[in-house]
Design an enzyme around this catalytic site. Structure first.
Site, mmCIF file in Angstrom:
data_model
loop_
_atom_site.group_PDB
_atom_site.id
_atom_site.type_symbol
_atom_site.label_atom_id
_atom_site.label_comp_id
_atom_site.label_asym_id
_atom_site.label_seq_id
_atom_site.Cartn_x
_atom_site.Cartn_y
_atom_site.Cartn_z
ATOM 1 N N ASN A 145 -60.017 -46.426 18.434
ATOM 2 C CA ASN A 145 -61.013 -47.212 18.540
ATOM 3 C C ASN A 145 -61.663 -47.532 17.017
ATOM 4 O O ASN A 145 -62.468 -48.663 16.779
ATOM 5 C CB ASN A 145 -62.332 -46.725 19.373
ATOM 6 C CG ASN A 145 -63.596 -47.140 19.369
ATOM 7 O OD1 ASN A 145 -63.961 -48.238 19.823
ATOM 8 N ND2 ASN A 145 -64.445 -46.552 18.335
ATOM 9 N N TYR A 159 -59.391 -59.335 9.658
ATOM 10 C CA TYR A 159 -59.781 -58.523 10.938
ATOM 11 C C TYR A 159 -58.825 -58.910 12.293
ATOM 12 O O TYR A 159 -58.404 -58.304 12.665
ATOM 13 C CB TYR A 159 -61.201 -58.783 11.315
ATOM 14 C CG TYR A 159 -61.761 -57.914 12.300
ATOM 15 C CD1 TYR A 159 -61.991 -56.653 12.281
ATOM 16 C CD2 TYR A 159 -62.043 -58.712 13.772
ATOM 17 C CE1 TYR A 159 -62.494 -56.098 13.583
ATOM 18 C CE2 TYR A 159 -62.498 -57.898 14.486
ATOM 19 C CZ TYR A 159 -62.801 -56.706 14.609
ATOM 20 O OH TYR A 159 -63.249 -55.940 15.781
ATOM 21 N N ALA A 184 -65.849 -42.257 17.297
ATOM 22 C CA ALA A 184 -66.553 -42.089 18.498
ATOM 23 C C ALA A 184 -68.128 -41.791 18.041
ATOM 24 O O ALA A 184 -68.595 -41.099 19.059
ATOM 25 C CB ALA A 184 -65.902 -40.739 19.054
ATOM 26 N N LYS A 211 -56.313 -57.183 14.342
ATOM 27 C CA LYS A 211 -56.347 -56.812 15.900
ATOM 28 C C LYS A 211 -55.124 -57.518 16.563
ATOM 29 O O LYS A 211 -54.754 -57.176 17.920
ATOM 30 C CB LYS A 211 -57.631 -57.507 16.425
ATOM 31 C CG LYS A 211 -58.986 -56.834 16.020
ATOM 32 C CD LYS A 211 -59.042 -55.409 16.314
ATOM 33 C CE LYS A 211 -60.045 -54.530 15.860
ATOM 34 N NZ LYS A 211 -60.143 -53.092 16.135
HETATM 35 P P1 NAP Z 1 -69.111 -49.447 15.107
HETATM 36 O O1 NAP Z 1 -70.280 -49.540 15.803
HETATM 37 O O2 NAP Z 1 -69.085 -50.250 13.460
HETATM 38 O O3 NAP Z 1 -68.506 -48.268 14.909
HETATM 39 C C1 NAP Z 1 -67.393 -47.694 13.954
HETATM 40 C C2 NAP Z 1 -66.818 -46.431 14.372
HETATM 41 O O4 NAP Z 1 -65.762 -46.374 13.618
HETATM 42 C C3 NAP Z 1 -67.841 -45.411 13.698
HETATM 43 O O5 NAP Z 1 -67.564 -44.313 14.617
HETATM 44 C C4 NAP Z 1 -67.332 -45.110 12.381
HETATM 45 O O6 NAP Z 1 -67.658 -43.770 11.757
HETATM 46 C C5 NAP Z 1 -65.788 -44.995 12.851
HETATM 47 N N1 NAP Z 1 -65.013 -45.649 11.635
HETATM 48 C C6 NAP Z 1 -64.955 -46.273 10.691
HETATM 49 N N2 NAP Z 1 -64.181 -46.440 9.571
HETATM 50 C C7 NAP Z 1 -63.398 -45.427 9.760
HETATM 51 C C8 NAP Z 1 -62.185 -44.594 9.294
HETATM 52 N N3 NAP Z 1 -61.681 -45.109 8.342
HETATM 53 N N4 NAP Z 1 -61.649 -43.592 9.935
HETATM 54 C C9 NAP Z 1 -62.424 -42.879 10.996
HETATM 55 N N5 NAP Z 1 -63.459 -43.623 11.689
HETATM 56 C C10 NAP Z 1 -63.946 -44.717 11.291
HETATM 57 O O7 NAP Z 1 -67.931 -50.343 15.962
HETATM 58 P P2 NAP Z 1 -67.969 -50.716 17.293
HETATM 59 O O8 NAP Z 1 -68.606 -52.095 17.377
HETATM 60 O O9 NAP Z 1 -68.330 -49.547 18.149
HETATM 61 O O10 NAP Z 1 -66.189 -51.080 17.532
HETATM 62 C C11 NAP Z 1 -65.443 -50.090 17.842
HETATM 63 C C12 NAP Z 1 -64.017 -50.888 18.081
HETATM 64 O O11 NAP Z 1 -64.042 -52.097 18.926
HETATM 65 C C13 NAP Z 1 -63.545 -51.166 16.674
HETATM 66 O O12 NAP Z 1 -62.071 -51.112 16.524
HETATM 67 C C14 NAP Z 1 -63.848 -52.797 16.716
HETATM 68 O O13 NAP Z 1 -63.099 -53.621 15.842
HETATM 69 C C15 NAP Z 1 -63.690 -53.145 18.316
HETATM 70 N N6 NAP Z 1 -64.551 -54.404 18.784
HETATM 71 C C16 NAP Z 1 -65.711 -54.320 18.638
HETATM 72 C C17 NAP Z 1 -66.279 -55.404 19.243
HETATM 73 C C18 NAP Z 1 -67.711 -55.752 19.082
HETATM 74 O O14 NAP Z 1 -68.326 -56.847 19.476
HETATM 75 N N7 NAP Z 1 -68.453 -54.682 18.796
HETATM 76 C C19 NAP Z 1 -65.672 -56.452 19.729
HETATM 77 C C20 NAP Z 1 -64.329 -56.587 19.771
HETATM 78 C C21 NAP Z 1 -63.744 -55.289 19.309
HETATM 79 P P3 NAP Z 1 -69.033 -43.452 11.173
HETATM 80 O O15 NAP Z 1 -70.022 -43.509 12.022
HETATM 81 O O16 NAP Z 1 -68.893 -42.112 10.657
HETATM 82 O O17 NAP Z 1 -68.975 -44.640 10.137
#
Ligand code: NAP
Length: 249
Positions: free
Chosen positions: A92, A157, A14, A161
């Site tokens: 998430n 990945y 988050a 998913k």
């Molecule tokens: P992001 O900007 O890279 O942020 C990732 C978040 O996850 C950060 O808060 C990070 O914490 C946390 N995190 C990573 N590894 C972790 C762990 N081992 N334990 C606890 N927290 C962890 O990601 P996002 O793009 O917002 O994506 C969020 C979700 O949506 C993911 O599951 C991703 O696969 C999915 N998603 C994203 C997209 C896209 O286009 N962006 C598309 C489809 C699905 P820190 O800040 O402390 O590193």
């Protein structure tokens, strides 16, 4: 905006991106929110301030690795003890380590599974008891369009998913009799740190395949997640909701 007054929510990952937007949207609806993150202290502090400003009666940060089962159990226990229960869990947190399958390292395959899929399992298992005690709950898992359609360079990945979709539907069936709903959201190409890492050529190519012709925002995903987490979706379980601008239908 959805009504979460009197509810307690835990959102993993988050501190940034989609997770942060979900935490803020839950807070706008009146939820108390626990925000998990992995290690980015500055981003987490910023997210906490936004959640407080959005109106969460109570909010707290929880730094832990979702891949660690003991840490997940301890986090759920802390949320219940300090925020007064658990009604909404949003899985998430996620990572992507892109590589062609012939070059994909064992450790990168395993880490993506551990964080993206097994992490959600750890938290769902730990959340079941307090949700049963509350006589209901809502779980939302962040899957991805690539879990539905696959993507070259993202075998691990995409496997995590796709796995989340099977997990979502099984949990939905298992916990429906306890009034606990479980749904998934499959975002397409969303503007966050995760997609900012993509090279310009890959971005351009991706946009050509999106009928709405643009990236989605974290807030657009957050609203879909909050709908599924809210009582407005009281008859929706085992659903996979696409938020992808038409990229995959
Ligand atoms: P992001 O900007 O890279 O942020 C990732 C978040 O996850 C950060 O808060 C990070 O914490 C946390 N995190 C990573 N590894 C972790 C762990 N081992 N334990 C606890 N927290 C962890 O990601 P996002 O793009 O917002 O994506 C969020 C979700 O949506 C993911 O599951 C991703 O696969 C999915 N998603 C994203 C997209 C896209 O286009 N962006 C598309 C489809 C699905 P820190 O800040 O402390 O590193």
């Amino acid at each position: 905006m959805f009504d979460f007054k009197g509810k307690v929510a835990l959102v993993t990952g988050a501190s940034r991106g989609i997770g942060r937007a979900i935490a803020v949207e839950l807070a706008r609806g009146g939820a108390s929110v626990a925000l998990n993150y992995a290690g980015n202290e500055a981003a987490a502090a910023e997210a906490l301030a936004l959640v407080e400003r959005a109106g969460a009666p109570r909010a707290r940060l929880l730094r832990f690795d979702v891949a660690d089962p003991a840490a997940c159990q301890a986090a759920i226990d802390a949320v219940v003890a300090e925020l007064g229960g658990l009604h909404v869990l949003v899985n998430n947190a996620g990572i992507a380590v892109d590589q062609l399958v012939m070059r994909l390292k064992d450790e990168d395959w395993r880490r993506q599974l551990d964080v993206n899929l097994t992490g959600a399992f750890h938290l769902i298992r730990a959340a079941t008891r307090p949700m049963m005690k509350a006589r209901g709950g809502a779980i939302v898992n962040l899957s991805s369009v690539v879990g539905e359609m696959g993507n070259a360079g993202q075998a691990a990945y995409a496997a995590t998913k796709a796995g989340l979709i099977g997990l979502t539907k099984s949990v939905a069936r298992e916990l429906a009799s306890r009034s606990i709903r479980c749904n998934a959201v499959t975002p397409g190409f969303i503007g966050t740190d995760m997609t900012a890492a993509l090279p310009e050529a890959a971005r351009g190519k991706m946009l050509e395949n999106i009928p709405l012709g643009r990236l989605g925002s974290a807030e657009e995903v957050a609203r879909a997640v909050c709908f599924l987490a809210s009582d407005e979706a009281s008859y929706v379980t085992g659903e996979v909701l696409k938020v992808n601008g038409g990229m995959y239908m």
